[in-house]
Every structure is written in structure tokens, then in C-alpha cells.
Design a protein around this motif. Structure first.
Motif, PDB file in Angstrom:
ATOM      1  N   GLY A 111     -25.101   1.774 -45.875  1.00  0.00           N
ATOM      2  CA  GLY A 111     -23.972   0.555 -45.689  1.00  0.00           C
ATOM      3  C   GLY A 111     -22.864  -0.028 -45.148  1.00  0.00           C
ATOM      4  N   ARG A 112     -22.446   1.324 -45.086  1.00  0.00           N
ATOM      5  CA  ARG A 112     -20.669   1.745 -44.151  1.00  0.00           C
ATOM      6  C   ARG A 112     -21.187   2.399 -42.631  1.00  0.00           C
ATOM      7  NH1 ARG A 112     -16.729  -0.466 -43.750  1.00  0.00           N
ATOM      8  NH2 ARG A 112     -16.537  -0.831 -42.620  1.00  0.00           N
ATOM      9  N   ALA A 113     -22.087   3.549 -42.238  1.00  0.00           N
ATOM     10  CA  ALA A 113     -22.501   3.420 -41.053  1.00  0.00           C
ATOM     11  C   ALA A 113     -23.153   2.177 -40.453  1.00  0.00           C
ATOM     12  CB  ALA A 113     -23.227   4.621 -40.954  1.00  0.00           C
ATOM     13  N   LEU A 114     -24.081   1.027 -41.102  1.00  0.00           N
ATOM     14  CA  LEU A 114     -24.656  -0.156 -40.756  1.00  0.00           C
ATOM     15  C   LEU A 114     -23.610  -1.019 -40.442  1.00  0.00           C
ATOM     16  CD1 LEU A 114     -26.939  -1.969 -39.604  1.00  0.00           C
ATOM     17  CD2 LEU A 114     -27.087  -3.407 -42.723  1.00  0.00           C
ATOM     18  N   ILE A 115     -22.684  -1.461 -41.022  1.00  0.00           N
ATOM     19  CA  ILE A 115     -21.166  -2.177 -41.080  1.00  0.00           C
ATOM     20  C   ILE A 115     -20.469  -1.855 -39.561  1.00  0.00           C
ATOM     21  CG2 ILE A 115     -19.233  -2.403 -41.868  1.00  0.00           C
ATOM     22  CD1 ILE A 115     -20.259  -2.709 -44.591  1.00  0.00           C
ATOM     23  N   ASP A 116     -20.452  -0.643 -39.958  1.00  0.00           N
ATOM     24  CA  ASP A 116     -20.106   0.264 -38.413  1.00  0.00           C
ATOM     25  C   ASP A 116     -20.670   0.289 -36.778  1.00  0.00           C
ATOM     26  OD1 ASP A 116     -17.763   1.490 -40.012  1.00  0.00           O
ATOM     27  OD2 ASP A 116     -18.239   3.630 -39.856  1.00  0.00           O
ATOM     28  N   ASP A 117     -21.405   0.011 -36.983  1.00  0.00           N
ATOM     29  CA  ASP A 117     -22.620  -0.066 -35.476  1.00  0.00           C
ATOM     30  C   ASP A 117     -22.555  -1.542 -35.144  1.00  0.00           C
ATOM     31  OD1 ASP A 117     -23.403   2.491 -35.952  1.00  0.00           O
ATOM     32  OD2 ASP A 117     -25.240   1.882 -36.466  1.00  0.00           O
ATOM     33  N   LEU A 118     -22.669  -2.310 -37.156  1.00  0.00           N
ATOM     34  CA  LEU A 118     -22.454  -3.726 -36.297  1.00  0.00           C
ATOM     35  C   LEU A 118     -21.249  -3.675 -35.305  1.00  0.00           C
ATOM     36  CD1 LEU A 118     -24.158  -5.706 -39.602  1.00  0.00           C
ATOM     37  CD2 LEU A 118     -25.234  -5.144 -37.356  1.00  0.00           C
ATOM     38  N   GLU A 119     -20.294  -3.650 -36.008  1.00  0.00           N
ATOM     39  CA  GLU A 119     -18.860  -4.314 -35.251  1.00  0.00           C
ATOM     40  C   GLU A 119     -18.427  -3.323 -33.997  1.00  0.00           C
ATOM     41  OE1 GLU A 119     -16.073  -5.691 -36.439  1.00  0.00           O
ATOM     42  OE2 GLU A 119     -15.891  -5.585 -38.424  1.00  0.00           O
ATOM     43  N   THR A 120     -18.952  -2.581 -34.036  1.00  0.00           N
ATOM     44  CA  THR A 120     -19.317  -2.325 -32.605  1.00  0.00           C
ATOM     45  C   THR A 120     -19.638  -2.947 -31.308  1.00  0.00           C
ATOM     46  OG1 THR A 120     -19.136   0.405 -33.283  1.00  0.00           O
ATOM     47  CG2 THR A 120     -19.838  -0.134 -30.978  1.00  0.00           C
ATOM     48  N   LEU A 121     -21.397  -3.358 -31.871  1.00  0.00           N
ATOM     49  CA  LEU A 121     -22.321  -4.543 -31.504  1.00  0.00           C
ATOM     50  C   LEU A 121     -21.435  -6.162 -31.083  1.00  0.00           C
ATOM     51  CD1 LEU A 121     -25.593  -4.136 -33.062  1.00  0.00           C
ATOM     52  CD2 LEU A 121     -24.586  -3.360 -30.744  1.00  0.00           C
ATOM     53  N   ILE A 122     -20.721  -6.587 -32.380  1.00  0.00           N
ATOM     54  CA  ILE A 122     -19.854  -7.248 -31.634  1.00  0.00           C
ATOM     55  C   ILE A 122     -18.384  -6.820 -31.148  1.00  0.00           C
ATOM     56  CG2 ILE A 122     -18.365  -8.772 -33.035  1.00  0.00           C
ATOM     57  CD1 ILE A 122     -19.819  -8.137 -35.693  1.00  0.00           C
ATOM     58  N   GLU A 123     -17.860  -6.202 -30.906  1.00  0.00           N
ATOM     59  CA  GLU A 123     -17.046  -5.790 -30.528  1.00  0.00           C
ATOM     60  C   GLU A 123     -17.503  -5.834 -28.242  1.00  0.00           C
ATOM     61  OE1 GLU A 123     -14.813  -2.157 -31.267  1.00  0.00           O
ATOM     62  OE2 GLU A 123     -14.344  -3.617 -33.479  1.00  0.00           O
ATOM     63  N   HIS A 124     -18.136  -4.605 -28.322  1.00  0.00           N
ATOM     64  CA  HIS A 124     -19.380  -4.617 -27.365  1.00  0.00           C
ATOM     65  C   HIS A 124     -19.535  -6.497 -26.434  1.00  0.00           C
ATOM     66  CE1 HIS A 124     -21.705  -3.520 -23.554  1.00  0.00           C
ATOM     67  NE2 HIS A 124     -23.075  -3.784 -24.619  1.00  0.00           N
ATOM     68  N   GLY A 125     -19.923  -7.111 -27.402  1.00  0.00           N
ATOM     69  CA  GLY A 125     -19.845  -8.544 -27.192  1.00  0.00           C
ATOM     70  C   GLY A 125     -21.041  -9.285 -26.362  1.00  0.00           C
ATOM     71  N   GLN A 126     -22.188  -8.388 -25.669  1.00  0.00           N
ATOM     72  CA  GLN A 126     -23.551  -8.937 -25.348  1.00  0.00           C
ATOM     73  C   GLN A 126     -24.199  -9.058 -26.293  1.00  0.00           C
ATOM     74  OE1 GLN A 126     -23.624  -8.678 -22.272  1.00  0.00           O
ATOM     75  NE2 GLN A 126     -21.502  -7.864 -22.067  1.00  0.00           N
ATOM     76  N   PRO A 127     -24.827  -9.795 -26.281  1.00  0.00           N
ATOM     77  CA  PRO A 127     -26.043 -10.453 -27.201  1.00  0.00           C
ATOM     78  C   PRO A 127     -27.182  -9.874 -27.715  1.00  0.00           C
ATOM     79  CG  PRO A 127     -26.278 -12.177 -25.692  1.00  0.00           C
ATOM     80  CD  PRO A 127     -24.874 -10.660 -25.540  1.00  0.00           C
ATOM     81  N   PHE A 128     -27.868  -9.482 -28.815  1.00  0.00           N
ATOM     82  CA  PHE A 128     -28.739  -8.438 -29.081  1.00  0.00           C
ATOM     83  C   PHE A 128     -30.078  -9.488 -29.972  1.00  0.00           C
ATOM     84  CE2 PHE A 128     -25.218  -7.710 -31.948  1.00  0.00           C
ATOM     85  CZ  PHE A 128     -26.048  -7.827 -33.085  1.00  0.00           C
ATOM     86  N   VAL A 129     -31.033  -8.794 -30.157  1.00  0.00           N
ATOM     87  CA  VAL A 129     -31.550  -9.174 -31.817  1.00  0.00           C
ATOM     88  C   VAL A 129     -31.516  -8.082 -32.121  1.00  0.00           C
ATOM     89  CG1 VAL A 129     -34.088  -9.908 -31.747  1.00  0.00           C
ATOM     90  CG2 VAL A 129     -32.831 -10.614 -29.966  1.00  0.00           C
TER      91      VAL A 129
END
Length: 129
Positions: A29-47
């Protein structure tokens, strides 16, 4: 695209990002949150595609509560980048339920859109308007 340091999510086909839940452990769960935070900070749309999810049938843990609270608090931030999310399973559900209801394994966060079965309309009889 620059390489992202993701621990759990597979972004090899970006903008498709996959989570394979086959070997899901509560500590992920913590790793998933960290990964999602990284994707949000990256700022590119994803699916986000969730593969082999348990569909909500597993026992809930404290880690699940932490993860769901994060999704609730970060719903709007995640929706800025996550254009859609979809559960994916190699086998169809045994009891799919109503045709217009999203699958039980559909994520509860606020992506701008989420794949779900199309609602069906009753068929009209021929010649009746």
C-alpha cells in the motif's frame, strides 16, 4: 519520457500504467501511494490498469485503511493526471450483477473517467414508437 522510479507500478507502456495485483501484500500500500505521488508529480496523463485484482473479496487491513484515506484526501490531485482506470481480469466475473454497475474491483478514487460497462436500453418492439 524520463525514467520514473516506481516500485510497484509498471510504466513500460506509458501512458498505460499497470498494477499486477497477483502478489499483492498489505505492505504494498505504501509503495502504491509513493508510485502514484511520483506519477502526479510527473504531471503527464496516464491510464491505470489493475490486473488480477481480488475484487474486494480479501480481508481488509490497516494498510487498506491508510491507502483509502490517501485516495480520499488526494482525489482531485490524482484526477488531474489519471484519465481513466480499469480493472482487468483473465477470467470474467462469475456473477457480474447489474449491467450498468461498475465491477467491485473498480478503484474508488476520482479519475476523470472510469471504464465501466455501457448501460443497456430496453429493446423496442418493431413498429412501436
Amino acid at each position: 519520457m524520463p525514467a520514473l522510479a516506481l516500485k510497484l507500478l509498471d510504466h513500460g507502456d506509458f501512458p498505460l500504467v499497470r498494477l499486477d495485483a497477483t502478489d499483492w501484500r498489505p505492505a504494498h500500500g505504501r509503495a502504491l501511494i509513493d508510485d502514484l505521488e511520483t506519477l502526479i508529480e510527473h504531471g503527464q496523463p496516464f491510464v491505470l490498469i489493475i490486473q488480477n485484482g481480488a475484487g474486494g473479496k480479501q480481508k481488509r487491513t490497516e494498510d487498506d485503511k491508510t491507502r483509502m484515506l490517501w485516495f480520499k484526501a488526494n482525489n482531485q490531485r490524482l484526477a488531474t493526471c489519471c484519465r481513466a482506470s480499469s480493472p482487468s481480469s483473465p477470467t470474467p466475473p462469475t456473477n457480474p450483477g447489474p449491467k450498468n454497475k461498475p465491477p467491485a474491483s473498480a478503484p474508488p478514487w476520482g479519475c476523470a473517467s472510469r471504464f465501466s460497462p455501457m448501460p443497456t436500453r430496453p429493446r423496442r418492439k418493431r413498429g412501436v414508437r
